[in-house]
Design a protein around this motif. Sequence first.
Motif, PDB file in Angstrom:
ATOM      1  N   ARG A  70      25.102  13.407 -11.436  1.00 36.60           N
ATOM      2  CA  ARG A  70      24.313  12.583 -10.608  1.00 36.60           C
ATOM      3  C   ARG A  70      22.941  13.069 -10.894  1.00 36.60           C
ATOM      4  N   ILE A  71      21.752  12.047 -10.921  1.00 40.07           N
ATOM      5  CA  ILE A  71      20.492  12.474 -11.481  1.00 40.07           C
ATOM      6  C   ILE A  71      19.650  11.761 -10.401  1.00 40.07           C
ATOM      7  N   LEU A  72      18.660  12.282  -9.934  1.00 45.29           N
ATOM      8  CA  LEU A  72      17.517  11.689  -9.111  1.00 45.29           C
ATOM      9  C   LEU A  72      16.319  11.523  -9.820  1.00 45.29           C
ATOM     10  N   LEU A  73      15.656  10.559  -9.883  1.00 50.10           N
ATOM     11  CA  LEU A  73      14.248  10.492 -10.548  1.00 50.10           C
ATOM     12  C   LEU A  73      13.371  10.596  -9.611  1.00 50.10           C
ATOM     13  N   LYS A  74      12.425  11.269  -9.802  1.00 47.89           N
ATOM     14  CA  LYS A  74      11.381  11.806  -8.838  1.00 47.89           C
ATOM     15  C   LYS A  74       9.970  10.878  -9.642  1.00 47.89           C
ATOM     16  N   THR A  75       9.562   9.774  -9.011  1.00 50.09           N
ATOM     17  CA  THR A  75       8.498   9.011  -9.692  1.00 50.09           C
ATOM     18  C   THR A  75       7.297   9.241  -8.818  1.00 50.09           C
ATOM     19  N   LEU A  76       7.312   9.424  -7.470  1.00 49.83           N
ATOM     20  CA  LEU A  76       6.178   9.392  -6.540  1.00 49.83           C
ATOM     21  C   LEU A  76       5.255   8.258  -6.824  1.00 49.83           C
ATOM     22  N   ALA A  77       5.862   7.145  -7.060  1.00 49.94           N
ATOM     23  CA  ALA A  77       5.292   5.938  -7.047  1.00 49.94           C
ATOM     24  C   ALA A  77       4.934   5.334  -5.691  1.00 49.94           C
ATOM     25  N   ILE A  79      13.283  10.060  -0.862  1.00 54.46           N
ATOM     26  CA  ILE A  79      12.200  10.672  -0.598  1.00 54.46           C
ATOM     27  C   ILE A  79      12.204  11.908  -1.421  1.00 54.46           C
ATOM     28  N   LEU A  80      11.392  12.068  -2.459  1.00 57.01           N
ATOM     29  CA  LEU A  80      11.629  13.359  -3.213  1.00 57.01           C
ATOM     30  C   LEU A  80      10.248  14.113  -3.188  1.00 57.01           C
ATOM     31  N   ASP A  81       9.001  13.719  -2.317  1.00 57.31           N
ATOM     32  CA  ASP A  81       7.611  14.190  -2.625  1.00 57.31           C
ATOM     33  C   ASP A  81       7.737  15.822  -2.268  1.00 57.31           C
ATOM     34  N   GLU A  82       8.893  16.471  -1.616  1.00 57.43           N
ATOM     35  CA  GLU A  82       8.630  17.785  -1.145  1.00 57.43           C
ATOM     36  C   GLU A  82       9.945  18.601  -2.129  1.00 57.43           C
ATOM     37  N   VAL A  83      10.320  17.708  -2.864  1.00 59.03           N
ATOM     38  CA  VAL A  83      11.576  18.184  -3.903  1.00 59.03           C
ATOM     39  C   VAL A  83      11.155  18.615  -5.111  1.00 59.03           C
ATOM     40  N   GLU A  84      11.321  20.127  -5.522  1.00 61.16           N
ATOM     41  CA  GLU A  84      10.995  19.951  -6.712  1.00 61.16           C
ATOM     42  C   GLU A  84      12.068  19.901  -7.848  1.00 61.16           C
ATOM     43  N   PRO A  85      11.821  19.592  -9.032  1.00 65.32           N
ATOM     44  CA  PRO A  85      12.836  19.170 -10.159  1.00 65.32           C
ATOM     45  C   PRO A  85      13.946  20.656 -10.168  1.00 65.32           C
ATOM     46  N   GLY A  86      15.128  20.176 -10.230  1.00 66.30           N
ATOM     47  CA  GLY A  86      16.051  21.189 -10.271  1.00 66.30           C
ATOM     48  C   GLY A  86      17.554  20.761  -9.829  1.00 66.30           C
ATOM     49  N   VAL A 145      15.060  15.266 -11.692  1.00 63.90           N
ATOM     50  CA  VAL A 145      14.064  14.978 -12.894  1.00 63.90           C
ATOM     51  C   VAL A 145      12.643  14.461 -12.384  1.00 63.90           C
ATOM     52  N   ASP A 146      11.984  15.216 -13.033  1.00 64.52           N
ATOM     53  CA  ASP A 146      10.336  14.696 -12.810  1.00 64.52           C
ATOM     54  C   ASP A 146       9.927  13.425 -13.740  1.00 64.52           C
ATOM     55  N   MET A 147       9.807  12.295 -13.134  1.00 66.00           N
ATOM     56  CA  MET A 147       9.474  11.159 -13.864  1.00 66.00           C
ATOM     57  C   MET A 147       8.315  10.506 -13.371  1.00 66.00           C
ATOM     58  N   THR A 148       7.164  11.536 -12.782  1.00 65.88           N
ATOM     59  CA  THR A 148       6.075  10.801 -12.428  1.00 65.88           C
ATOM     60  C   THR A 148       5.344  10.411 -13.407  1.00 65.88           C
ATOM     61  N   ASN A 149       4.178   9.413 -13.174  1.00 62.48           N
ATOM     62  CA  ASN A 149       3.172   8.760 -14.125  1.00 62.48           C
ATOM     63  C   ASN A 149       4.148   8.150 -15.229  1.00 62.48           C
ATOM     64  N   PRO A 162       4.224   5.026   2.543  1.00 63.75           N
ATOM     65  CA  PRO A 162       5.592   4.786   2.964  1.00 63.75           C
ATOM     66  C   PRO A 162       5.501   3.784   4.239  1.00 63.75           C
ATOM     67  N   ALA A 163       4.461   3.311   4.685  1.00 60.69           N
ATOM     68  CA  ALA A 163       4.185   2.337   5.602  1.00 60.69           C
ATOM     69  C   ALA A 163       4.095   0.905   5.013  1.00 60.69           C
ATOM     70  N   GLN A 164       3.926   0.656   3.850  1.00 62.90           N
ATOM     71  CA  GLN A 164       3.865  -0.330   2.980  1.00 62.90           C
ATOM     72  C   GLN A 164       5.044  -0.373   2.148  1.00 62.90           C
ATOM     73  N   PHE A 165       5.558  -1.736   1.803  1.00 59.44           N
ATOM     74  CA  PHE A 165       6.432  -1.954   0.576  1.00 59.44           C
ATOM     75  C   PHE A 165       5.368  -1.950  -0.513  1.00 59.44           C
ATOM     76  N   PRO A 166       5.817  -1.021  -1.643  1.00 60.56           N
ATOM     77  CA  PRO A 166       5.070  -1.057  -2.804  1.00 60.56           C
ATOM     78  C   PRO A 166       4.890  -2.350  -3.618  1.00 60.56           C
ATOM     79  N   GLY A 167       3.834  -2.549  -4.217  1.00 56.12           N
ATOM     80  CA  GLY A 167       3.547  -3.739  -5.131  1.00 56.12           C
ATOM     81  C   GLY A 167       4.085  -3.823  -6.348  1.00 56.12           C
ATOM     82  N   GLU A 168       4.181  -2.659  -6.936  1.00 57.32           N
ATOM     83  CA  GLU A 168       4.882  -2.317  -8.115  1.00 57.32           C
ATOM     84  C   GLU A 168       5.502  -1.010  -8.462  1.00 57.32           C
ATOM     85  N   ILE A 169       6.496  -0.802  -9.141  1.00 58.47           N
ATOM     86  CA  ILE A 169       7.284   0.406  -9.091  1.00 58.47           C
ATOM     87  C   ILE A 169       7.741   0.660 -10.646  1.00 58.47           C
TER      88      ILE A 169
END
Length: 208
Positions: free
Chosen positions: A103-110, A173-180, A80-84, A114-121
């Motif tokens: 089962r659902i996977l939320l694609k946030t692209l936040a 990692i869902l960068d290359e995965v389209e919702p569906g 499911v697209d949950m970007t922005n 990938p080389a750094q731990f995110p500061g906010e999610i």
Amino acid sequence: MRIFDISRKLQTGMPVWLGDTPFQYDVSSTTTGDTTVNVGSLILSAHAGTHVDAPFHFDPNGKKIIDLDPGLYVGPARVVDMTNKARIGVKELENINFDGVQRILLKTLAWKNPAQFPGEIPYLEPNLAPFLATKGVRLIGLDVPSVDPLDSEDLPAHKSLNENGIHILESVILDEVEPGDYELIALPLPLVEGDGSPVRAILRCHER
């Protein structure tokens, strides 16, 4: 059939939670020495890379990895697209068709680097869990390291999901995965005392 590898690479120097065990792989014997095989050893956190949380991670009386049904982590899944989105609650998902979806996977692209731990999610609001439970959802996955804010100490989303029978998959990692719709395979290791486990997560789909 196409396969998407949605797992983060386990390698020296990879980002981990502050204070958590750094990943380390060493070859303890090699074919260039006096043995006929290369043998490696691992040091890593149970929450390294793409991983599942067991309830024991945040509940001292909760189930451990070995107690969980492996079938939770294999089967049809919807991306499911949950970007922005800064946070994800009922409002963000109330118009999603959950018919037949466990089962659902939320694609946030936040997680941008990938080389750094995110500061906010983006994180899950605790009221999302009972809503998803009424829809029959048993597993939720995200492409960030937690379902709660990174600085959360009470872990309300973790606890609410557990109370509603929904299990957790983090850091896909869902960068290359389209919702569906796909088939998810993300089996944890059979860790008897495990509060979590790294997984090799993939999505399979028939070519569209």
